[in-house]
Design a protein around this motif. Structure first.
Motif, short mmCIF file in Angstrom:
data_model
loop_
_atom_site.label_atom_id
_atom_site.label_comp_id
_atom_site.label_asym_id
_atom_site.label_seq_id
_atom_site.Cartn_x
_atom_site.Cartn_y
_atom_site.Cartn_z
N ALA A 143 8.54 53.90 16.97
CA ALA A 143 7.67 52.75 16.12
C ALA A 143 7.61 53.38 14.60
CB ALA A 143 6.41 52.75 16.79
N SER A 146 11.02 53.37 13.05
CA SER A 146 11.43 52.02 13.02
C SER A 146 10.90 51.47 11.66
CB SER A 146 11.26 51.06 13.98
OG SER A 146 11.91 51.64 15.20
N LEU A 147 9.59 51.56 11.74
CA LEU A 147 9.07 51.08 10.57
C LEU A 147 9.54 51.62 9.03
CD1 LEU A 147 6.40 49.57 9.14
CD2 LEU A 147 5.14 51.80 9.65
N THR A 150 12.95 50.05 8.26
CA THR A 150 12.73 48.93 7.93
C THR A 150 12.42 48.36 6.56
OG1 THR A 150 12.70 48.14 10.31
CG2 THR A 150 12.06 46.40 8.54
N LEU B 147 7.08 46.04 11.44
CA LEU B 147 7.40 46.70 12.74
C LEU B 147 7.22 45.76 13.76
CD1 LEU B 147 6.97 49.58 13.99
CD2 LEU B 147 4.28 49.27 14.01
N THR B 150 10.84 44.41 14.21
CA THR B 150 11.92 45.38 14.37
C THR B 150 11.85 45.80 16.05
OG1 THR B 150 11.67 46.23 12.44
CG2 THR B 150 13.13 47.97 13.81
N LEU B 151 10.52 46.23 16.21
CA LEU B 151 10.43 46.77 17.80
C LEU B 151 10.86 45.81 18.67
CD1 LEU B 151 9.52 49.77 17.81
CD2 LEU B 151 7.39 49.17 18.64
#
Lengths: 191, 191
Positions: A143, A146-147, A150, B147, B150-151
């Motif tokens: 997580a 990914s944050l 992005t 977040l 994306t997740l």
DNA sequence: TACCATAATGACACGATGTCAGTACCTTCA
DNA sequence: TGAAGGTACTGACATCGTGTCATTATGGTA
């Protein structure tokens, strides 16, 4: 290949065409295929150059050097800095990935590598009692990474770029809160 | 249009072609242009259908109903559920957006709407003293929403889908920690 | 100078897109 | 009933970017 980077700083990936690209060079379009399998091959090459740089910069926290919260800030700072310098490349990778099986694979391996590293740091600090053992290390690592990806791509992937300091603060806050803070008690509402 | 959704559950967006799509219908390829400007137009239409549904489900926390942490979980649960049902559509949108100026705009407006709502909830709760006033509301809102997107797309955008419960727990943890927890004191390292 | 490998090119075939002029169909009204 | 007019649909076409030839330049080596 330099020409590609130059292009990406100025235009969107969607406008990147092999013909256009080679127009910036003294060579002809088919010459491109001498060096890369296709556009996605080129992007893949760009990633492996710039991706390596990025991993260097994150050492402090990843390797557990010094006080965790400060180390984390150092690492994030390095990652932010890399994106300030090479943002458009990462943006191109992330936009091109869904269009090509191979590149998608490469990109997900790249991100997976980060997940691996963050996961094992989390687990180490769980053993040290710094992080709650109830956190699912892998999922949280994924997580947070990914944050990062992005946000960084959104902020630094094209001109005008965002404010590095503000982005760093934001990311740092989320990471620290997620990993190191105690859960709050129930909150009273004022209704 | 149903046909498109059906397709997206089975294949990747990159394999979606107008010809292929209309092959599933009794109509011919040019008939497609009767209904949509182009592929991106179709995706845009899909988003506005499914996007509306999603906004419904997030009401509790957005409107500040009840105890914040529980309400937040309800809202996130709704959002997760929407993605379980319509994941591939959101995935297609996010993958197609970089390829088309207009669609990119639409997508960023959609996300911006979430940012607006979350931002104003944060500000409201800052006034109530539930959230630290030092948080930059807009940036945090944007980070948390990014977040989520994306997740959720990664987990539910294609088959096999991830575990809704686990994803919900992860998101909930990050949101709660980020918004409601007290910053930890400096940590001792065990080096 | 003759030779070979490598680099580079012009020309081609392909696949997907978007458009257009024309045809089928269906409603409305005399 | 049957002519008129609008809408839904189609076949055929032009375009654009891609990737692959067969072929030609180029530069190093004996």
């Amino acid at each position: 290949m330099d020409s590609a980077v130059r292009f990406l700083w100025e235009h969107d990936f969607r406008d990147l065409t092999i013909g256009e690209l080679m127009g910036d060079t003294p060579l002809s379009r088919p010459a491109f295929y001498q060096y890369f399998k296709d556009l996605h091959g080129l992007i893949e090459a760009l990633l492996s150059e710039v991706g390596a740089v990025m991993h260097q910069t994150a050492h402090p926290w990843i390797n557990g050097e010094g006080e965790p919260i400060a180390a984390l800030r150092e690492s994030l700072k390095g990652v932010v800095q890399t994106c300030v310098h090479h943002g458009p490349v990462f943006r191109a990778v992330s936009e091109a990935a869904p269009l090509d099986e191979r590149l998608e694979q490469t990109w997900s391996e790249f991100m997976g590598l980060w997940d691996d590293q963050v996961e094992s740091r989390i687990k180490a600090q769980q053993r040290e009692g710094l992080i709650s053992k109830s956190l699912p290390a892998r999922r949280i690592a994924n997580a947070l990474n990914s944050l990062d990806a992005t946000l960084l791509i959104a902020e630094f992937g094209r001109r005008p770029q965002g404010d590095p300091k503000a982005v760093l603060d934001t990311l740092h806050h989320v990471w620290v809160a997620t990993l190191y803070s105690q859960p709050p008690r129930k909150l009273r509402t004022s209704n």
